[in-house]
Design a protein around this motif. Structure first.
Motif, short mmCIF file in Angstrom:
data_model
loop_
_atom_site.label_atom_id
_atom_site.label_comp_id
_atom_site.label_asym_id
_atom_site.label_seq_id
_atom_site.Cartn_x
_atom_site.Cartn_y
_atom_site.Cartn_z
N TYR A 1 0.82 -1.21 0.00
CA TYR A 1 0.00 0.00 0.00
C TYR A 1 0.86 1.27 0.00
O TYR A 1 0.43 2.30 -0.51
CB TYR A 1 -1.02 0.02 1.14
CG TYR A 1 -0.47 0.00 2.54
CD1 TYR A 1 -0.05 1.18 3.16
CD2 TYR A 1 -0.39 -1.18 3.27
CE1 TYR A 1 0.44 1.16 4.45
CE2 TYR A 1 0.10 -1.20 4.56
CZ TYR A 1 0.51 -0.03 5.14
OH TYR A 1 0.99 -0.04 6.43
N ASP B 1 1.62 1.75 -3.58
CA ASP B 1 0.39 2.22 -4.23
C ASP B 1 0.20 3.72 -4.03
O ASP B 1 -0.15 4.43 -4.96
CB ASP B 1 -0.83 1.48 -3.68
CG ASP B 1 -0.89 0.02 -4.10
OD1 ASP B 1 -0.19 -0.36 -5.06
OD2 ASP B 1 -1.64 -0.74 -3.46
N LEU C 1 -6.06 1.08 -2.45
CA LEU C 1 -5.50 0.97 -1.11
C LEU C 1 -6.27 -0.09 -0.33
O LEU C 1 -7.43 -0.36 -0.60
CB LEU C 1 -5.61 2.32 -0.39
CG LEU C 1 -4.86 3.47 -1.04
CD1 LEU C 1 -5.12 4.75 -0.25
CD2 LEU C 1 -3.38 3.19 -1.09
N GLU C 2 -5.61 -0.64 0.66
CA GLU C 2 -6.29 -1.60 1.52
C GLU C 2 -7.47 -0.92 2.19
O GLU C 2 -7.45 0.28 2.46
CB GLU C 2 -5.32 -2.14 2.57
CG GLU C 2 -4.25 -3.02 1.97
CD GLU C 2 -3.35 -3.62 3.04
OE1 GLU C 2 -3.68 -3.56 4.22
OE2 GLU C 2 -2.31 -4.17 2.66
#
Length: 144
Positions: A41, A44, A52-53
């Motif tokens: 993440y 990202d 994203l998570e």
């Protein structure tokens, strides 16, 4: 503060306009370099992908109490040091309130601050008296 909480705090700062997207990416890039095996993440965020998570996605997860207090403390500090204007305080307060559960007392206080600043800017209320009330409300928020 664990890594996810720290990153979420940075994302909140960026979302409400306390830091720029570039500053967010610089912080994340620095964090990536500090870690032997950075989580995906972080990459990202660094390359600006939107995947994203879930717990980092501010559209899906309300901000927790500690994060609200930390941001409120920062807003109070920035305002007291004249690092942000009254109008900027209102904008940040409004944006932060939009990320908070509607039933949370913090949201009510932040909305009141934004409303009060709007009344000052429209010359409906006197600035000095209202500023003192705004500082009281910010201190009340930090004390929650």
């Amino acid at each position: 503060m664990d890594l996810k909480s720290e990153i979420k705090y940075w994302l909140i700062e960026e979302r409400i306009g306390l830091i720029s997207k570039d500053e967010l990416i610089q912080r994340v890039d620095k964090k990536i370099l500090e870690l032997d095996n950075p989580p995906s993440y972080l990459v990202d965020i660094s390359i600006s992908t939107l995947e994203l998570e879930d717990e980092l996605n501010l559209n899906l997860t309300n901000i927790d109490h500690d994060q609200i207090l930390k941001i409120a403390e920062r807003l109070l500090s920035l305002f007291k040091s004249n690092s942000i204007s009254l109008t900027e305080l209102g904008v940040h307060s409004y944006k932060l309130s939009c990320l908070i559960d509607p039933n949370n007392d913090s949201r009510t206080i932040l909305n009141w601050i934004d409303d009060e600043i709007q009344l000052i800017n429209q010359t409906v209320k006197p600035r000095k008296e209202s500023e003192n009330e705004i500082l009281k409300k910010l201190n009340q928020l930090v004390a929650l």
